[in-house]
Design a protein around this motif. Structure first.
Motif, PDB file in Angstrom:
ATOM      1  N   ASP A  58      -5.167   6.797   6.974  1.00  0.00           N
ATOM      2  CA  ASP A  58      -5.531   6.310   5.652  1.00  0.00           C
ATOM      3  C   ASP A  58      -7.051   6.115   5.623  1.00  0.00           C
ATOM      4  OD1 ASP A  58      -6.037   4.748   3.404  1.00  0.00           O
ATOM      5  OD2 ASP A  58      -4.371   3.380   3.760  1.00  0.00           O
ATOM      6  N   PRO A  59      -7.764   6.708   4.664  1.00  0.00           N
ATOM      7  CA  PRO A  59      -9.227   6.571   4.602  1.00  0.00           C
ATOM      8  C   PRO A  59      -9.682   5.104   4.544  1.00  0.00           C
ATOM      9  CG  PRO A  59      -8.478   8.232   3.039  1.00  0.00           C
ATOM     10  CD  PRO A  59      -7.250   7.586   3.619  1.00  0.00           C
ATOM     11  N   GLU A  60      -8.881   4.251   3.922  1.00  0.00           N
ATOM     12  CA  GLU A  60      -9.204   2.820   3.851  1.00  0.00           C
ATOM     13  C   GLU A  60      -9.223   2.210   5.257  1.00  0.00           C
ATOM     14  OE1 GLU A  60      -7.646  -1.059   1.328  1.00  0.00           O
ATOM     15  OE2 GLU A  60      -6.226   0.535   1.769  1.00  0.00           O
ATOM     16  N   LEU A  61      -8.291   2.634   6.097  1.00  0.00           N
ATOM     17  CA  LEU A  61      -8.236   2.149   7.476  1.00  0.00           C
ATOM     18  C   LEU A  61      -9.415   2.675   8.283  1.00  0.00           C
ATOM     19  CD1 LEU A  61      -6.850   0.706   9.838  1.00  0.00           C
ATOM     20  CD2 LEU A  61      -5.473   2.771  10.168  1.00  0.00           C
ATOM     21  N   GLU A  63     -12.360   3.496   7.235  1.00  0.00           N
ATOM     22  CA  GLU A  63     -13.550   2.752   6.801  1.00  0.00           C
ATOM     23  C   GLU A  63     -13.547   1.332   7.366  1.00  0.00           C
ATOM     24  OE1 GLU A  63     -17.076   1.544   5.204  1.00  0.00           O
ATOM     25  OE2 GLU A  63     -16.337   3.594   5.369  1.00  0.00           O
ATOM     26  N   ALA A  64     -12.381   0.693   7.381  1.00  0.00           N
ATOM     27  CA  ALA A  64     -12.277  -0.687   7.868  1.00  0.00           C
ATOM     28  C   ALA A  64     -12.616  -0.800   9.351  1.00  0.00           C
ATOM     29  CB  ALA A  64     -10.879  -1.228   7.614  1.00  0.00           C
ATOM     30  N   THR A  96     -12.250  -6.029   3.650  1.00  0.00           N
ATOM     31  CA  THR A  96     -12.183  -4.572   3.785  1.00  0.00           C
ATOM     32  C   THR A  96     -12.620  -4.064   5.159  1.00  0.00           C
ATOM     33  OG1 THR A  96     -14.407  -4.298   2.879  1.00  0.00           O
ATOM     34  CG2 THR A  96     -12.567  -4.184   1.313  1.00  0.00           C
ATOM     35  N   LYS A  97     -12.936  -4.955   6.087  1.00  0.00           N
ATOM     36  CA  LYS A  97     -13.362  -4.562   7.436  1.00  0.00           C
ATOM     37  C   LYS A  97     -12.433  -5.189   8.476  1.00  0.00           C
ATOM     38  CE  LYS A  97     -17.069  -2.187   6.529  1.00  0.00           C
ATOM     39  NZ  LYS A  97     -17.102  -0.771   6.836  1.00  0.00           N
ATOM     40  N   SER A 155      -1.576  -6.068   5.475  1.00  0.00           N
ATOM     41  CA  SER A 155      -1.537  -4.679   5.939  1.00  0.00           C
ATOM     42  C   SER A 155      -2.469  -4.530   7.139  1.00  0.00           C
ATOM     43  CB  SER A 155      -2.021  -3.743   4.831  1.00  0.00           C
ATOM     44  OG  SER A 155      -1.197  -3.861   3.705  1.00  0.00           O
ATOM     45  N   TYR A 156      -2.132  -3.619   8.009  1.00  0.00           N
ATOM     46  CA  TYR A 156      -2.964  -3.245   9.146  1.00  0.00           C
ATOM     47  C   TYR A 156      -3.218  -4.399  10.126  1.00  0.00           C
ATOM     48  CZ  TYR A 156      -3.706   0.805   6.190  1.00  0.00           C
ATOM     49  OH  TYR A 156      -3.509   1.901   5.398  1.00  0.00           O
TER      50      TYR A 156
END
Length: 167
Positions: A58-61, A63-64, A96-97, A155-156
């Motif tokens: 996932d691009p969000e992951l 980046e995080a 977000t990180k 999440s994550y």
């Protein structure tokens, strides 16, 4: 005909069942070796770095995972916080990180809850002196789900090198 309302506990059970169905084939196909000297090779063969898996994640992951923040928790001083709960409270809503909560040795008697609006949190203990996380809550006092020592709704989430005890 009226529809049936799904309760929170049913959602948790459904999520656990789906997780088992998704991940069981991976785990069963590559069993953990009995010989401890082979564990690192087994782990490194299955788990790949973010750089190696970047296109499949996932691009969000992805980046995080760049520039994670580390928060140290130590009982009796030496860290930014003396409880895990205070460290988690310091993470902003909508985070977000990746935030790695590095937990020092000892016994942490607290109810730990990571809300769903605080994704990308890792609780990490020292593998040589793993922290004990415990809470004396009972289902009679708090209900089945809320009596847990550790509740993660985010999440994550990642947890490693922790002893989570039931009192």
């Amino acid at each position: 005909m009226a529809g049936k309302r799904i309760k929170g506990s049913e959602v948790y059970v459904a999520a656990i069942c789906v997780s088992i169905l998704l991940f069981a084939p991976i785990i069963v196909s590559q069993p953990i070796p009995a010989d401890k000297s082979q564990i690192n090779a087994w782990f490194n063969g299955i788990i790949k770095s973010v750089k190696e898996r970047g296109n499949t994640l996932d691009p969000e992951l992805v980046e995080a995972e760049t520039k994670p923040r580390i928060i140290k928790v130590m009982q009796g001083g030496g860290g930014e916080f003396d409880t895990i709960t205070k460290a988690i409270e310091s993470v902003p809503s909508g985070n977000t990180k990746r935030v790695i909560v590095s937990i020092g040795p000892g016994s942490y008697k607290e109810k730990i809850r990571i809300e769903r609006n605080k994704p990308f949190i890792t609780l990490l203990g020292d593998p040589k002196k793993m922290p004990n996380l415990t809470f004396d809550g009972t289902a009679k006092q708090f209900g089945t789900v809320d009596s847990a020592t550790l509740i993660t709704e985010c999440s994550y989430f990642v947890g490693a090198n922790l002893n989570i005890l039931v009192s």
